[in-house]
Scaffold this active site. Structure first.
Site, PDB file in Angstrom:
ATOM      1  N   GLN A  67       0.836  -1.196   0.000  1.00 50.12           N
ATOM      2  CA  GLN A  67       0.000   0.000   0.000  1.00 50.12           C
ATOM      3  C   GLN A  67       0.870   1.244   0.000  1.00 50.12           C
ATOM      4  OE1 GLN A  67      -3.248  -0.040   2.763  1.00 50.12           O
ATOM      5  NE2 GLN A  67      -3.905   1.996   2.164  1.00 50.12           N
ATOM      6  N   PHE A  68       1.147   1.759  -1.203  1.00 51.33           N
ATOM      7  CA  PHE A  68       1.998   2.947  -1.321  1.00 51.33           C
ATOM      8  C   PHE A  68       1.356   4.175  -0.697  1.00 51.33           C
ATOM      9  CE2 PHE A  68      -0.686   3.551  -5.007  1.00 51.33           C
ATOM     10  CZ  PHE A  68      -0.755   4.929  -5.168  1.00 51.33           C
ATOM     11  N   THR A  69       0.028   4.178  -0.537  1.00 54.01           N
ATOM     12  CA  THR A  69      -0.645   5.357   0.008  1.00 54.01           C
ATOM     13  C   THR A  69      -0.304   5.595   1.479  1.00 54.01           C
ATOM     14  OG1 THR A  69      -2.659   4.116   0.521  1.00 54.01           O
ATOM     15  CG2 THR A  69      -2.541   5.191  -1.639  1.00 54.01           C
TER      16      THR A  69
END
Length: 147
Positions: free
Chosen positions: A78-80
């Site tokens: 999850q890059f967010t």
């Protein structure tokens, strides 16, 4: 690296209407990588996730690890987690590592967990995923790997 751990009684990840990862109980780990992260932090984080004593013992105290309760870990990239929401109304993602940097560290983290004896399921790196979970407690921790 940054991980959000959610203690779950069950969790699963679906990609294009197919379940790609599922666990009955343990940790759902949302896993993010920053641009300066390296393999040095992978083993530290895997050990922390495997051995963090946040599951109830016979007295109801958080005193057992996911290994102690024969749980599993579902790891979802999850890059967010590195999204910056401080300015404006649209998050910026310059704090997230590029996929070429992040994916090998994600894979190394999964491998390190397995090496510690933890059953691991995963999402699919870079895919549009639907994550379902039942947060047990609720219990949620945010862990940043020390610099």
């Amino acid at each position: 690296m940054r991980a959000v751990l959610q203690r779950v009684s069950r969790a699963k990840v679906t990609v294009e209407h197919a379940v790609v990862g599922e666990i009955a109980g343990g940790w759902l780990v949302l896993f993010g990588v920053g641009p300066a992260d390296t393999h040095k932090g992978v083993d530290w984080l895997a050990d922390k996730v495997a051995n963090l004593r946040a599951f109830a013992d016979a007295d109801g105290k958080m005193n057992l690890s996911v290994l102690d309760v024969n749980g599993a870990v579902l790891v979802v990239s999850q890059f967010t987690l590195y999204g910056d929401c401080l300015k404006g109304r649209r998050p910026g993602f310059t704090g997230a590592a590029a996929p070429a940097v992040a994916e090998p560290l994600y894979e190394a983290f999964v491998t390190a967990l397995k090496g510690l004896g933890v059953p691991v399921a995963t999402g699919r790196f870079g895919a549009d995923m639907q994550v379902e979970l039942v947060n047990d407690g609720p219990v949620t921790f945010i862990i940043d790997v020390p610099a």
